[in-house]
Write a protein that holds these residues in place. Structure first.
Motif, PDB file in Angstrom:
ATOM      1  N   ASP A 199       0.848  -1.192   0.000  1.00 49.40           N
ATOM      2  CA  ASP A 199       0.000   0.000   0.000  1.00 49.40           C
ATOM      3  C   ASP A 199       0.889   1.250   0.000  1.00 49.40           C
ATOM      4  OD1 ASP A 199      -2.201   1.633   0.083  1.00 49.40           O
ATOM      5  OD2 ASP A 199      -2.462   1.470   2.257  1.00 49.40           O
ATOM      6  N   LEU A 200       1.594   1.458  -1.117  1.00 52.35           N
ATOM      7  CA  LEU A 200       2.524   2.574  -1.239  1.00 52.35           C
ATOM      8  C   LEU A 200       2.070   3.496  -2.364  1.00 52.35           C
ATOM      9  CD1 LEU A 200       5.945   0.677  -0.966  1.00 52.35           C
ATOM     10  CD2 LEU A 200       4.665   1.783   0.875  1.00 52.35           C
ATOM     11  N   ASP A 201       2.045   4.775  -2.084  1.00 49.67           N
ATOM     12  CA  ASP A 201       1.630   5.779  -3.060  1.00 49.67           C
ATOM     13  C   ASP A 201       2.874   6.502  -3.568  1.00 49.67           C
ATOM     14  OD1 ASP A 201       0.705   7.982  -4.463  1.00 49.67           O
ATOM     15  OD2 ASP A 201      -0.849   8.495  -3.003  1.00 49.67           O
ATOM     16  N   PRO A 202       3.197   6.404  -4.869  1.00 50.05           N
ATOM     17  CA  PRO A 202       4.392   7.071  -5.388  1.00 50.05           C
ATOM     18  C   PRO A 202       4.424   8.563  -5.092  1.00 50.05           C
ATOM     19  CG  PRO A 202       3.545   5.532  -7.014  1.00 50.05           C
ATOM     20  CD  PRO A 202       2.534   5.588  -5.906  1.00 50.05           C
ATOM     21  N   GLU A 203       3.275   9.219  -5.089  1.00 48.25           N
ATOM     22  CA  GLU A 203       3.266  10.660  -4.823  1.00 48.25           C
ATOM     23  C   GLU A 203       3.651  10.957  -3.380  1.00 48.25           C
ATOM     24  OE1 GLU A 203       3.133  12.883  -7.192  1.00 48.25           O
ATOM     25  OE2 GLU A 203       3.072  11.105  -8.471  1.00 48.25           O
ATOM     26  N   VAL A 204       3.229  10.099  -2.470  1.00 47.33           N
ATOM     27  CA  VAL A 204       3.639  10.268  -1.069  1.00 47.33           C
ATOM     28  C   VAL A 204       5.131  10.005  -0.922  1.00 47.33           C
ATOM     29  CG1 VAL A 204       3.351   9.377   1.273  1.00 47.33           C
ATOM     30  CG2 VAL A 204       1.339   9.718  -0.188  1.00 47.33           C
ATOM     31  N   LEU A 205       5.627   8.971  -1.587  1.00 49.93           N
ATOM     32  CA  LEU A 205       7.050   8.653  -1.521  1.00 49.93           C
ATOM     33  C   LEU A 205       7.897   9.809  -2.056  1.00 49.93           C
ATOM     34  CD1 LEU A 205       6.905   4.931  -2.707  1.00 49.93           C
ATOM     35  CD2 LEU A 205       7.444   5.733  -0.401  1.00 49.93           C
ATOM     36  N   ARG A 206       7.406  10.495  -3.071  1.00 55.88           N
ATOM     37  CA  ARG A 206       8.165  11.615  -3.646  1.00 55.88           C
ATOM     38  C   ARG A 206       8.244  12.796  -2.678  1.00 55.88           C
ATOM     39  NH1 ARG A 206       9.362  10.625  -8.888  1.00 55.88           N
ATOM     40  NH2 ARG A 206       7.986   9.180  -9.996  1.00 55.88           N
ATOM     41  N   ARG A 207       7.326  12.870  -1.737  1.00 53.73           N
ATOM     42  CA  ARG A 207       7.354  13.975  -0.785  1.00 53.73           C
ATOM     43  C   ARG A 207       8.278  13.700   0.399  1.00 53.73           C
ATOM     44  NH1 ARG A 207       1.616  13.997  -1.543  1.00 53.73           N
ATOM     45  NH2 ARG A 207       1.276  13.262   0.602  1.00 53.73           N
ATOM     46  N   ALA A 208       8.751  12.462   0.507  1.00 58.29           N
ATOM     47  CA  ALA A 208       9.674  12.128   1.594  1.00 58.29           C
ATOM     48  C   ALA A 208      11.029  12.789   1.336  1.00 58.29           C
ATOM     49  CB  ALA A 208       9.818  10.617   1.706  1.00 58.29           C
ATOM     50  N   SER A 209      11.873  12.788   2.348  1.00 54.03           N
ATOM     51  CA  SER A 209      13.141  13.503   2.239  1.00 54.03           C
ATOM     52  C   SER A 209      14.256  12.681   1.612  1.00 54.03           C
ATOM     53  CB  SER A 209      13.591  13.969   3.631  1.00 54.03           C
ATOM     54  OG  SER A 209      13.783  12.847   4.485  1.00 54.03           O
ATOM     55  N   GLY A 210      14.053  11.376   1.442  1.00 51.09           N
ATOM     56  CA  GLY A 210      15.115  10.517   0.935  1.00 51.09           C
ATOM     57  C   GLY A 210      15.458  10.791  -0.519  1.00 51.09           C
ATOM     58  N   LYS A 211      16.742  10.638  -0.860  1.00 50.84           N
ATOM     59  CA  LYS A 211      17.164  10.950  -2.223  1.00 50.84           C
ATOM     60  C   LYS A 211      16.703   9.917  -3.233  1.00 50.84           C
ATOM     61  CE  LYS A 211      21.822   8.866  -2.002  1.00 50.84           C
ATOM     62  NZ  LYS A 211      23.271   9.178  -2.152  1.00 50.84           N
ATOM     63  N   LYS A 212      16.301   8.733  -2.771  1.00 52.69           N
ATOM     64  CA  LYS A 212      15.855   7.718  -3.719  1.00 52.69           C
ATOM     65  C   LYS A 212      14.729   8.243  -4.598  1.00 52.69           C
ATOM     66  CE  LYS A 212      13.921   3.044  -4.091  1.00 52.69           C
ATOM     67  NZ  LYS A 212      13.387   1.878  -3.355  1.00 52.69           N
ATOM     68  N   TRP A 213      13.739   8.923  -3.992  1.00 49.34           N
ATOM     69  CA  TRP A 213      12.598   9.447  -4.740  1.00 49.34           C
ATOM     70  C   TRP A 213      12.753  10.928  -5.060  1.00 49.34           C
ATOM     71  CZ3 TRP A 213       8.259   6.982  -6.728  1.00 49.34           C
ATOM     72  CH2 TRP A 213       8.173   5.616  -6.437  1.00 49.34           C
ATOM     73  N   GLN A 214      13.582  11.649  -4.291  1.00 42.88           N
ATOM     74  CA  GLN A 214      13.745  13.076  -4.528  1.00 42.88           C
ATOM     75  C   GLN A 214      14.624  13.376  -5.743  1.00 42.88           C
ATOM     76  OE1 GLN A 214      12.838  16.089  -2.950  1.00 42.88           O
ATOM     77  NE2 GLN A 214      11.277  15.007  -1.790  1.00 42.88           N
ATOM     78  N   GLN A 215      15.640  12.546  -5.970  1.00 43.66           N
ATOM     79  CA  GLN A 215      16.607  12.865  -7.021  1.00 43.66           C
ATOM     80  C   GLN A 215      16.087  12.644  -8.440  1.00 43.66           C
ATOM     81  OE1 GLN A 215      20.648  11.915  -6.075  1.00 43.66           O
ATOM     82  NE2 GLN A 215      21.176  11.440  -8.199  1.00 43.66           N
ATOM     83  N   PRO A 216      15.329  11.576  -8.728  1.00 41.69           N
ATOM     84  CA  PRO A 216      14.868  11.373 -10.108  1.00 41.69           C
ATOM     85  C   PRO A 216      13.940  12.494 -10.582  1.00 41.69           C
ATOM     86  CG  PRO A 216      14.665   9.355  -8.834  1.00 41.69           C
ATOM     87  CD  PRO A 216      14.962  10.451  -7.861  1.00 41.69           C
ATOM     88  N   ALA A 217      13.968  12.754 -11.878  1.00 42.05           N
ATOM     89  CA  ALA A 217      13.090  13.760 -12.473  1.00 42.05           C
ATOM     90  C   ALA A 217      11.640  13.299 -12.408  1.00 42.05           C
ATOM     91  CB  ALA A 217      13.502  14.011 -13.921  1.00 42.05           C
ATOM     92  N   PRO A 218      10.691  14.210 -12.507  1.00 43.04           N
ATOM     93  CA  PRO A 218       9.276  13.822 -12.528  1.00 43.04           C
ATOM     94  C   PRO A 218       9.010  12.790 -13.625  1.00 43.04           C
ATOM     95  CG  PRO A 218       9.484  16.192 -12.308  1.00 43.04           C
ATOM     96  CD  PRO A 218      10.871  15.684 -12.563  1.00 43.04           C
ATOM     97  N   GLY A 219       8.207  11.794 -13.277  1.00 45.45           N
ATOM     98  CA  GLY A 219       7.867  10.751 -14.236  1.00 45.45           C
ATOM     99  C   GLY A 219       8.813   9.574 -14.248  1.00 45.45           C
ATOM    100  N   VAL A 220       9.951   9.686 -13.541  1.00 41.62           N
ATOM    101  CA  VAL A 220      10.928   8.602 -13.478  1.00 41.62           C
ATOM    102  C   VAL A 220      10.678   7.775 -12.221  1.00 41.62           C
ATOM    103  CG1 VAL A 220      13.373   8.027 -13.232  1.00 41.62           C
ATOM    104  CG2 VAL A 220      12.664   9.864 -14.784  1.00 41.62           C
TER     105      VAL A 220
END
Length: 376
Positions: free
Chosen positions: A4-25
């Motif tokens: 039950d993971l929402d990619p949009e929520v993950l992108r708002r986290a502080s970790g570089k795993k989701w923060q570093q990739p460009a939108p849509g990646v």
């Protein structure tokens, strides 16, 4: 919980795993899980916040740090009798590695490492003026292995043993480790054993602590990989080598920094109360491992990892050059770890992190297949 993971929520986290990739990646690169922290960890941190964040009671007496006893008890269940007095707490495993290399080797010394290898280890060897002695991992029809005699032919000053191995996912056998231990004992090689993925072995494979075979090992570990706590910066070292213990004792007590009280609280909670969460995480990872195995595109080979949540993908048949991850990023909008960054043997490979939900991983694998088909 783990699906039950929402990619949009993950992108708002502080970790570089989701923060570093460009939108849509979609990210499947750096070795962080996408899973929420275990409830006992969150509860322990919340309780400490409510009670206050004063100086920890072990501030002037490191022997009172609760991690020493918790870690040694955990290792006792794995068949290793560590003395709590020989345990040191560091911020990150890479910091502990650098401290041990600094105290136990000299510039110009050779340091052996199975390659391909975790990039920060390669960077550390170079930045500290040590010379890398690669022990190449060998790709066979039955999986990854290595030639023990290559180490025996020219013994190094130190061996960094990564077990389970990153990026291939091997959980080395007792016979393999015994061969390394015999060489280390015969030639006085300092062994630094990174066992950070030890909680993530898949049946029927088992993690074997190197210290069960070689007493003078410096064992490094952390709860960060198995419990997704990298941002808290906490690792543990058991210093089985008397030379390193003496060198550490001669340094000022805070010369190498101190971990935060919250990181200790979280690690204690993980190792004492996180068993149920970890069991569920391992079940999810085992399923995801099978999904990767069954869903790779033609032209991409791999040996299903025996441990870790990392798949080491051989993309050489696709003809994408040394860095296939660059193609998959540009063409497929998925971010994998770049194979050449892992040093000798990484050319033509990419590393895929499958510690995410089933739906996200399915999307990653579909994009991988679509991009691979466009490359052929």
């Amino acid at each position: 919980m783990f699906d039950d993971l929402d990619p949009e929520v993950l992108r708002r986290a502080s970790g570089k795993k989701w923060q570093q990739p460009a939108p849509g990646v979609l990210p499947a690169w750096v070795a962080d899980m996408d899973y929420p922290s275990a409830p006992p960890i969150r509860a322990a941190i919340q309780e400490r916040l409510e009670l206050g964040l004063g100086y920890p009671h072990w501030d002037d007496a490191p022997d009172l740090n609760p991690l020493r006893e918790v870690f040694t008890e955990r290792m006792r269940r794995q068949g290793v009798a560590f003395a709590p007095a020989d345990v040191r707490v560091f911020t990150e495993l890479i910091q502990a590695l650098q401290v041990v290399l600094h105290l136990g080797t000299e510039p110009g010394d050779t340091v052996a490492l199975h390659t391909p290898a975790y990039p920060p280890f390669l960077d550390t060897i170079s930045a500290m003026g040590r010379r890398l002695r690669p022990i190449p991992m060998i790709d066979t029809p039955d999986g990854w292995t290595f030639d023990t005699e290559r180490l025996a032919a020219a013994p190094p000053a130190a061996l960094i043993l990564v077990n389970p191995h990153n990026p291939t996912g091997r959980a080395f056998t007792r016979d393999e480790l015994a061969g390394l231990a015999e060489i280390a004992d015969r030639h006085g090689v300092l062994v630094i054993s990174d066992e950070i993925h030890s909680d993530l072995a898949y049946e029927p494979h088992r993690h074997i602590p190197f210290a069960t075979l070689h007493e003078r090992t410096v064992t490094l570990t952390s709860a960060s990989k198995a419990f997704n706590l990298a941002g808290l910066r906490c690792s543990v070292a058991h210093v089985g080598d008397a030379r390193i213990r003496e060198a550490l004792a001669a340094m000022p007590p805070q010369f190498f920094g101190e971990v935060s009280s919250l990181s200790v609280v979280a690690t204690v909670a993980a190792w004492k109360e996180g068993g149920a969460w970890l069991a569920e995480a391992r079940e999810t990872l085992a399923r995801n491992r099978d999904l990767v195995k069954d869903s790779l595109p033609p032209g991409v080979r791999h040996h299903s990892p025996e441990a870790t949540y990392l798949a080491w993908l051989d993309c050489r048949e696709l003809g994408l050059g040394d860095d296939p991850a660059a193609h998959f990023l540009a063409d497929g909008k998925i971010m994998l770890s770049n194979g050449p960054a892992f040093g000798p043997g990484g050319e033509g490979f990419a590393r895929l992190n499958f510690a995410t939900s089933g739906p996200i991983l399915t999307d990653v694998l579909q994009r991988l297949n679509d991009s691979a088909s466009r490359a052929t």
